[in-house]
Design a protein around this motif. Structure first.
Motif, PDB file in Angstrom:
ATOM      1  N   PRO A 161       0.793  -1.220   0.000  1.00 52.50           N
ATOM      2  CA  PRO A 161       0.000   0.000   0.000  1.00 52.50           C
ATOM      3  C   PRO A 161       0.826   1.272   0.000  1.00 52.50           C
ATOM      4  N   HIS A 162       2.068   1.188   0.415  1.00 58.19           N
ATOM      5  CA  HIS A 162       2.893   2.383   0.471  1.00 58.19           C
ATOM      6  C   HIS A 162       4.375   2.015   0.461  1.00 58.19           C
TER       7      HIS A 162
ATOM      8  N   VAL B 211      16.983   1.274   9.810  1.00 61.02           N
ATOM      9  CA  VAL B 211      16.275   0.424   8.852  1.00 61.02           C
ATOM     10  C   VAL B 211      15.157  -0.332   9.565  1.00 61.02           C
ATOM     11  N   ALA B 212      15.426  -0.854  10.766  1.00 63.48           N
ATOM     12  CA  ALA B 212      14.403  -1.564  11.529  1.00 63.48           C
ATOM     13  C   ALA B 212      13.229  -0.637  11.856  1.00 63.48           C
ATOM     14  N   LYS B 213      13.501   0.607  12.201  1.00 65.28           N
ATOM     15  CA  LYS B 213      12.445   1.585  12.491  1.00 65.28           C
ATOM     16  C   LYS B 213      11.585   1.832  11.252  1.00 65.28           C
ATOM     17  N   ALA B 214      12.222   1.953  10.092  1.00 68.65           N
ATOM     18  CA  ALA B 214      11.475   2.157   8.847  1.00 68.65           C
ATOM     19  C   ALA B 214      10.611   0.944   8.528  1.00 68.65           C
TER      20      ALA B 214
ATOM     21  N   GLY C  64       3.984  -2.623   3.742  1.00 71.96           N
ATOM     22  CA  GLY C  64       4.382  -1.922   2.521  1.00 71.96           C
ATOM     23  C   GLY C  64       5.784  -2.325   2.100  1.00 71.96           C
ATOM     24  N   SER C  65       6.514  -1.397   1.529  1.00 73.42           N
ATOM     25  CA  SER C  65       7.863  -1.660   1.038  1.00 73.42           C
ATOM     26  C   SER C  65       8.830  -0.602   1.551  1.00 73.42           C
ATOM     27  N   VAL C  66      10.028  -1.040   1.913  1.00 71.57           N
ATOM     28  CA  VAL C  66      11.108  -0.132   2.306  1.00 71.57           C
ATOM     29  C   VAL C  66      12.213  -0.306   1.280  1.00 71.57           C
ATOM     30  N   LEU C  67      12.643   0.782   0.699  1.00 78.92           N
ATOM     31  CA  LEU C  67      13.652   0.761  -0.350  1.00 78.92           C
ATOM     32  C   LEU C  67      14.989   1.232   0.183  1.00 78.92           C
ATOM     33  N   LEU C  68      16.020   0.389   0.017  1.00 80.00           N
ATOM     34  CA  LEU C  68      17.394   0.809   0.277  1.00 80.00           C
ATOM     35  C   LEU C  68      17.954   1.276  -1.066  1.00 80.00           C
TER      36      LEU C  68
ATOM     37  N   PRO D 141       8.568  -7.300   9.353  1.00 79.93           N
ATOM     38  CA  PRO D 141       7.164  -7.489   9.725  1.00 79.93           C
ATOM     39  C   PRO D 141       6.431  -8.262   8.621  1.00 79.93           C
ATOM     40  N   SER D 142       5.334  -8.902   8.975  1.00 84.90           N
ATOM     41  CA  SER D 142       4.549  -9.659   8.000  1.00 84.90           C
ATOM     42  C   SER D 142       4.126  -8.775   6.840  1.00 84.90           C
ATOM     43  N   HIS D 143       4.173  -9.344   5.647  1.00 83.41           N
ATOM     44  CA  HIS D 143       3.713  -8.684   4.420  1.00 83.41           C
ATOM     45  C   HIS D 143       4.473  -7.400   4.115  1.00 83.41           C
ATOM     46  N   THR D 144       5.724  -7.324   4.560  1.00 84.94           N
ATOM     47  CA  THR D 144       6.564  -6.152   4.317  1.00 84.94           C
ATOM     48  C   THR D 144       7.728  -6.568   3.436  1.00 84.94           C
ATOM     49  N   THR D 145       8.050  -5.729   2.473  1.00 83.12           N
ATOM     50  CA  THR D 145       9.109  -6.024   1.522  1.00 83.12           C
ATOM     51  C   THR D 145      10.292  -5.097   1.754  1.00 83.12           C
ATOM     52  N   LEU D 146      11.491  -5.672   1.811  1.00 84.92           N
ATOM     53  CA  LEU D 146      12.725  -4.892   1.869  1.00 84.92           C
ATOM     54  C   LEU D 146      13.351  -4.967   0.489  1.00 84.92           C
TER      55      LEU D 146
END
Length: 71
Positions: free
Chosen positions: A9-10, A29-32, A39-43, A57-62
């Protein structure tokens, strides 16, 4: 990488990371990941992130567009 192509979703932008290959970025990174759960966190490319093991977290993409050095 085009953010419109990402799943979830974001997409969260990392704040507080250095990505300088000297500073440990695990906490930021863990906080993000927690803030962006589901959602997704982009490095981003152009940085080297120093990370210790972290839990997604569940359903979260790194998404790794940059380089990681893990230990």
């Amino acid at each position: 990488m085009n953010p419109s192509e990402l799943n979830g979703p974001h997409v969260c932008v990392l704040g507080g990371t250095q990505g300088d290959n000297r500073t440990e970025d695990t906490a930021a990174v863990a906080k993000a990941l927690v803030a962006c759960a589901g959602g997704s966190v982009l490095l981003p490319a152009g940085h080297i992130f120093l990370l210790r093991p972290i839990e997604l977290p569940s359903h979260t993409t790194l998404l790794l567009d940059g380089d990681i050095q893990a230990w």
